[in-house]
Design a protein around this motif. Structure first.
Motif, mmCIF file in Angstrom:
data_model
loop_
_atom_site.group_PDB
_atom_site.id
_atom_site.type_symbol
_atom_site.label_atom_id
_atom_site.label_comp_id
_atom_site.label_asym_id
_atom_site.label_seq_id
_atom_site.Cartn_x
_atom_site.Cartn_y
_atom_site.Cartn_z
ATOM 1 N N GLY A 39 0.786 -1.227 0.000
ATOM 2 C CA GLY A 39 0.000 0.000 0.000
ATOM 3 C C GLY A 39 0.818 1.277 0.000
ATOM 4 N N PHE A 40 2.093 1.201 0.343
ATOM 5 C CA PHE A 40 2.919 2.406 0.479
ATOM 6 C C PHE A 40 3.284 3.013 -0.865
ATOM 7 N N TRP A 41 3.720 2.174 -1.812
ATOM 8 C CA TRP A 41 4.358 2.699 -3.013
ATOM 9 C C TRP A 41 3.390 3.447 -3.917
ATOM 10 N N GLY A 42 2.212 2.928 -4.111
ATOM 11 C CA GLY A 42 1.275 3.594 -5.001
ATOM 12 C C GLY A 42 0.922 4.986 -4.516
ATOM 13 N N GLU A 43 0.631 5.108 -3.217
ATOM 14 C CA GLU A 43 0.276 6.414 -2.668
ATOM 15 C C GLU A 43 1.459 7.378 -2.727
ATOM 16 N N MET A 44 2.654 6.884 -2.442
ATOM 17 C CA MET A 44 3.823 7.761 -2.479
ATOM 18 C C MET A 44 4.083 8.267 -3.897
ATOM 19 N N LEU A 45 3.990 7.394 -4.885
ATOM 20 C CA LEU A 45 4.234 7.812 -6.265
ATOM 21 C C LEU A 45 3.159 8.772 -6.754
ATOM 22 N N ALA A 46 1.905 8.580 -6.315
ATOM 23 C CA ALA A 46 0.845 9.518 -6.685
ATOM 24 C C ALA A 46 1.127 10.899 -6.096
ATOM 25 N N LEU A 47 1.612 10.945 -4.855
ATOM 26 C CA LEU A 47 1.964 12.226 -4.234
ATOM 27 C C LEU A 47 3.151 12.875 -4.936
ATOM 28 N N LEU A 48 4.146 12.067 -5.313
ATOM 29 C CA LEU A 48 5.296 12.609 -6.044
ATOM 30 C C LEU A 48 4.881 13.152 -7.398
ATOM 31 N N GLY A 49 3.945 12.450 -8.061
ATOM 32 C CA GLY A 49 3.435 12.957 -9.333
ATOM 33 C C GLY A 49 2.740 14.289 -9.160
ATOM 34 N N ALA A 50 1.992 14.455 -8.059
ATOM 35 C CA ALA A 50 1.326 15.729 -7.796
ATOM 36 C C ALA A 50 2.325 16.836 -7.468
ATOM 37 N N TYR A 51 3.476 16.470 -6.913
ATOM 38 C CA TYR A 51 4.501 17.467 -6.588
ATOM 39 C C TYR A 51 5.083 18.077 -7.853
ATOM 40 N N HIS A 52 5.209 17.285 -8.927
ATOM 41 C CA HIS A 52 5.684 17.770 -10.219
ATOM 42 C C HIS A 52 4.695 17.326 -11.288
ATOM 43 N N PRO A 53 3.547 18.010 -11.437
ATOM 44 C CA PRO A 53 2.563 17.593 -12.441
ATOM 45 C C PRO A 53 3.078 17.849 -13.855
ATOM 46 N N ALA A 54 2.324 17.411 -14.832
ATOM 47 C CA ALA A 54 2.727 17.562 -16.225
ATOM 48 C C ALA A 54 2.791 19.033 -16.613
ATOM 49 N N ASP A 55 3.568 19.320 -17.643
ATOM 50 C CA ASP A 55 3.697 20.691 -18.145
ATOM 51 C C ASP A 55 2.324 21.233 -18.537
ATOM 52 N N GLY A 56 2.081 22.478 -18.189
ATOM 53 C CA GLY A 56 0.817 23.112 -18.511
ATOM 54 C C GLY A 56 -0.211 23.031 -17.402
ATOM 55 N N LEU A 57 0.041 22.210 -16.395
ATOM 56 C CA LEU A 57 -0.855 22.126 -15.243
ATOM 57 C C LEU A 57 -0.330 23.030 -14.134
ATOM 58 N N SER A 58 -1.246 23.596 -13.369
ATOM 59 C CA SER A 58 -0.871 24.535 -12.314
ATOM 60 C C SER A 58 -0.194 23.803 -11.164
ATOM 61 N N ARG A 59 1.112 24.083 -10.982
ATOM 62 C CA ARG A 59 1.804 23.417 -9.890
ATOM 63 C C ARG A 59 1.304 23.858 -8.520
ATOM 64 N N PRO A 60 1.021 25.138 -8.274
ATOM 65 C CA PRO A 60 0.480 25.508 -6.960
ATOM 66 C C PRO A 60 -0.814 24.772 -6.621
ATOM 67 N N ALA A 61 -1.690 24.599 -7.617
ATOM 68 C CA ALA A 61 -2.937 23.875 -7.358
ATOM 69 C C ALA A 61 -2.638 22.427 -6.986
ATOM 70 N N TYR A 62 -1.710 21.822 -7.695
ATOM 71 C CA TYR A 62 -1.397 20.422 -7.414
ATOM 72 C C TYR A 62 -0.660 20.262 -6.081
ATOM 73 N N LEU A 63 0.088 21.280 -5.662
ATOM 74 C CA LEU A 63 0.697 21.221 -4.338
ATOM 75 C C LEU A 63 -0.374 21.246 -3.250
ATOM 76 N N VAL A 64 -1.433 22.014 -3.483
ATOM 77 C CA VAL A 64 -2.560 22.005 -2.544
ATOM 78 C C VAL A 64 -3.216 20.630 -2.537
ATOM 79 N N PHE A 65 -3.417 20.049 -3.732
ATOM 80 C CA PHE A 65 -3.992 18.700 -3.814
ATOM 81 C C PHE A 65 -3.115 17.700 -3.061
ATOM 82 N N MET A 66 -1.807 17.825 -3.229
ATOM 83 C CA MET A 66 -0.891 16.916 -2.558
ATOM 84 C C MET A 66 -0.996 17.051 -1.042
ATOM 85 N N ALA A 67 -1.129 18.291 -0.555
ATOM 86 C CA ALA A 67 -1.224 18.508 0.888
ATOM 87 C C ALA A 67 -2.492 17.870 1.451
ATOM 88 N N PHE A 68 -3.616 18.023 0.758
ATOM 89 C CA PHE A 68 -4.857 17.409 1.237
ATOM 90 C C PHE A 68 -4.799 15.890 1.145
#
Length: 531
Positions: free
Chosen positions: A420-449
């Motif tokens: 259960g650890f790896w999937g959640e961690m990788l999803a959070l890491l993906g949110a820390y650096h989202p794809a180009d063109g996506l708002s990084r501040p918004a995704y950092l908020v998503f990652m925090a929640f």
């Protein structure tokens, strides 16, 4: 290999038809019920063996390439083909489906379901397996839709005929939600297939290679919204999740295991296989909204579970685990919504981990209910005897069962070293650096929640372990009532549960076992993504 993959899909379908026929005289056993349950074990065992051979024969040096392909014209006028194949994305899901269905059949053989004819029960389980395997194996949008819909029929009857209290309402709610979502999804699939560059085609590989070039941005946006809505219902994504707790609570143990372990994966698989590569511009526009819904589901599911777990809430343990799926699948959707290789790999890993861990938890909850007669948390937490259902402090009364339940809980909360650890961690890491063109501040908020959701998950699962496994202490100066010993884990239960425990540990300690398959396939599906 082509014939082997076709056999994996067709064998359960043939087995379902054979289950409804009278058993030959030499295979009837003690009675017809035993014979048909043994038939279920035999067919699902054969499918698991064929899937294992398919996995062993898979070219692990080329997991990003589609293998074991069968491609036959079926309806040439609109470009519909019988196209089967597997790669690093679908192969783990094929193995997971075959494994869980076999374990369910083995469990049912030793503990037959209470309800109508077991012939119908076995036939429905095999039909469910056939539809699920076909969903992960087909490479044509229309065949995907047909397979996606096939599983509704057996799951409806499994809930409605063999379920518990409120089963008919839960079964109808399940069907209505998923059918409405599927109608919208079909419109999106038709929009993509009929508008494809070079003429109508529903071939997933061809559409993925085109990358939506023949579709305008508006068409891609509408298609992504329509297909995504249908897939989100099955995932389930908040706020389209309300059918899930009722369905899980009413379903028999085997139905809950297959619903959580297999059926929920069909929606997230569709996002990765269809939506991301076929309508990339449309999904890029919708990705922040998908992430917001995913994070809301993570926090909402965790808070709902925490409310059910607290003393005096009259929470149901089975319903709590159902709500936990809303949160866990939220991490899968968050990983998809990052549109990065890291996030999508995390989503695929979390898919498999959730199937293993939640499948185990539903097996265990079913065993607790069999022994105590209840899944009410307030009654299970009593430290002492009393009427049937009271005093199920498992560490003292059935220590192996209590230990397995605690293991499932800590695996579900994402303990490092377990799957259960790896999937959640990788999803959070993906949110820390989202794809180009996506708002990084918004995704950092998503990652925090989402990170807050992991803390809430740990809180409610530890409360559950504390109450169910250790019990509620008696008042000071009051002697605890005597508690009767419960039957501990039986041999057939060990056989059904230990493979899930072993795979949960193995995937946690050796994540490359899965990531080595999924990462090249994700690179192939998302060729323009660098990280």
């Amino acid at each position: 290999m082509r014939l082997l993959l076709a056999a994996v899909v067709v064998l359960p379908l043939l087995g379902a038809a054979a289950a409804l026929l009278p058993a030959p005289p030499g295979l009837r056993g003690r009675n017809p019920e035993q014979a048909v349950l043994r038939h279920g074990v035999t067919v699902t065992g054969a499918v698991l063996a064929a899937t294992a051979v398919l996995a062993l024969g898979f070219d692990h040096d080329r997991p990003g390439t589609m293998q074991a392909e069968t491609d036959i014209a079926w309806i040439p006028a609109i470009g519909v083909r019988i196209h089967l194949g597997t790669d690093g994305v679908s192969l783990p899901l094929l193995v997971l489906t075959a494994l869980l269905t076999f374990l369910c059949a083995l469990y049912s053989y030793h503990r037959p379901p209470e309800g109508p004819r077991p012939q119908a029960f076995v036939a429905l389980v095999l039909l469910l397996e056939a539809g699920t395997l076909a969903t992960f194996a087909v490479l044509d949008l229309m065949l995907f839709f047909l397979a996606f819909e096939t599983v509704l029929i057996p799951m409806y009857f499994l809930i409605a005929r063999w379920g518990g209290a409120g089963r008919e309402r839960a079964a109808w709610k399940f069907v209505l939600y998923t059918l409405l979502g599927s109608v919208v999804m079909l419109l999106g699939l038709l929009l993509v297939g009929l508008g494809a560059e070079g003429g109508p085609t529903f071939d997933m590989t061809a559409l993925a290679e085109d990358g939506g070039r023949g579709l305008t941005h508006t068409t891609q946006l509408v298609a992504a919204l329509a297909i995504g809505t249908g897939l989100a219902v099955k995932t389930p994504m908040w706020p389209l999740h309300s059918w899930l707790p009722d369905a899980h609570t009413a379903a028999p143990t085997v139905g809950s295991v297959l619903l959580a372990g297999v059926l929920l994966k069909m929606g997230t698989y569709g996002f990765v296989r269809i939506v991301l590569p076929v309508v990339p511009d449309g999904v890029h526009t919708l990705a922040p909204y998908l992430a917001a819904f995913a994070v809301t589901g993570i926090v909402y599911g965790s808070l709902a579970c925490l409310a059910l777990a607290l003393p005096g809430a009259k929470g149901d343990l089975k319903r709590l685990i159902a709500y936990s799926s809303v949160g866990h699948m939220g991490f899968v959707l968050l990983g998809v919504a990052t549109l990065t290789r890291t996030g999508v790999n995390g989503a695929l890993f979390a898919n498999i981990a959730h199937g293993l861990i939640t499948g185990l938890l539903f097996f265990l909850v079913g065993a607790v209910k069999d022994r105590t007669g209840t899944t009410d948390l307030d009654r299970l937490a009593l430290d002492g005897g009393g009427e049937r259902g009271g005093g199920a402090a498992l560490y003292g009364r059935a220590p192996r069962l209590g230990g397995l339940l605690a293991f499932g809980a800590v695996a579900s909360l994402g303990l490092p070293g377990l799957a259960g650890f790896w999937g959640e961690m990788l999803a959070l890491l993906g949110a820390y650096h989202p794809a180009d063109g996506l708002s990084r501040p918004a995704y950092l908020v998503f990652m925090a929640f989402a990170a807050l959701g992991t803390l809430l998950t740990a809180a409610y699962l530890l409360v559950v372990v504390r109450r169910v496994c250790m019990g509620t202490p008696s008042a000071p100066g009051t002697a605890p009532a005597p508690s009767a010993t419960l039957p501990d884990v039986r041999g057939h239960e060990f056989a059904a549960w230990i493979p899930l425990v072993v795979l949960t540990v193995l995937a946690g300690l050796w994540p490359a076992l899965l990531l080595g398959l999924t990462d090249p396939a994700v690179q192939n599906l998302l060729p323009g993504v660098s990280r």
